[in-house]
Design an enzyme around this catalytic site. Structure first.
Site, PDB file in Angstrom:
ATOM      1  CB  CYS A  53      14.988  10.447 -29.490  1.00 19.72           C
ATOM      2  SG  CYS A  53      14.636  12.368 -29.641  1.00 19.72           S
ATOM      3  CG  ASP A  62      22.437  12.660 -24.902  1.00 23.12           C
ATOM      4  OD1 ASP A  62      21.818  12.305 -23.634  1.00 23.12           O
ATOM      5  OD2 ASP A  62      21.676  12.488 -26.202  1.00 23.12           O
ATOM      6  CG  HIS A  88      17.772  13.301 -25.879  1.00 25.58           C
ATOM      7  ND1 HIS A  88      19.127  12.210 -26.530  1.00 25.58           N
ATOM      8  CD2 HIS A  88      16.814  12.930 -25.761  1.00 25.58           C
ATOM      9  CE1 HIS A  88      18.430  11.064 -27.131  1.00 25.58           C
ATOM     10  NE2 HIS A  88      16.644  11.609 -26.487  1.00 25.58           N
TER      11      HIS A  88
END
Length: 251
Positions: free
Chosen positions: A134, A189, A221
């Protein structure tokens, strides 16, 4: 797989002391080092378990609390299973924390983490690898661009905001990167729309960076994070194969 041991360590930075988790093979021999950058939820049991799996493949893994300026981990009080839909205040609290991690601060901290690894008997001599998740994808790119002589490989998964119009956008680090890169993008995403995927890969290609970028079809995600609703076991195992494959090629 081999037995591992985990310890808590403190790393002196230019701005204070960063707490971190160090995981290494239990035999204590120096191993190639991997700096693991957290997702937004921070240093917690799941990230420690990821570090343990990586160490069991024969690596020394350092997971710093990148939010150390706000306190020792856990900086936020999080449940064992993190579901943003169940806590509408979660991202209200996380937003300012993420915004405070500017490229300059990240690069400065990265220097401290890399120096610590260079002096650690748990880490083998030579460059290190990075892996990020992330927001950790951005941190890995800023680190690789600022410290090219210390970084041999970068792997990142479901990263967001990799190629924005911001003057500090991570894709602008491409000309300074000498490492081999692997990026596993989440499908559809919102934090990495198709135009950013294209811009990111074009920047890497133009700079001559050795890289592989793949979109994991159907994976959301956060697909590697087993303590969240985004977890996808198939995509997670694909991530492990890609990460370990990159490390095997570069170490």
């Amino acid at each position: 797989m081999i037995d591992v041991r985990a310890t808590s360590v403190d790393i002196t930075t230019e701005d204070g002391v960063a707490d971190a988790c160090l995981v290494q093979p239990a035999d204590g021999r120096p191993r190639p080092a991997v700096l693991l950058y957290q997702d937004a939820y921070g240093l917690r049991p799941h990230l420690r378990s990821m570090a343990e799996r990586l160490a069991s493949a024969g690596y020394t893994v350092l997971v710093p609390n990148v939010f150390y300026r706000l306190g020792r981990a856990p900086v936020l009080d999080l449940p064992a299973f993190i579901d943003p839909a169940a806590d509408p205040t979660l991202w209200e609290r996380l937003g300012p924390m993420l915004a405070g991690l500017t490229p300059d601060l990240v690069k400065r901290d990265a220097g401290a983490y890399l120096r610590w690894l260079a002096g650690s008997p748990a880490a083998a001599d030579g460059p290190v690898a990075l892996t990020g998740y992330c927001m950790g994808a951005r941190l890995a790119l800023w680190t690789a661009g600022a410290h090219p002589d210390r970084v041999a490989a970068v792997a990142s998964f479901h990263g967001g905001r990799l190629a924005t119009d911001d003057p500090g956008s991570p894709h602008l680090e491409a000309p300074g990167i000498t490492a081999e890169l692997y990026f596993g993008h989440a499908d559809d995403d919102p934090s990495l729309p198709p135009e950013q995927v294209t811009r990111f890969e074009e920047a890497l290609t133009a700079a001559g960076v050795r890289h592989t970028c793949e979109v994991y079809a159907g994976a959301h995600h956060g697909f590697t994070q087993a303590d969240t609703p985004a977890y996808d076991r198939e995509a997670d195992e694909r991530h492990w194969a890609a990460l370990l494959g990159l490390l095997a090629r570069t170490f």
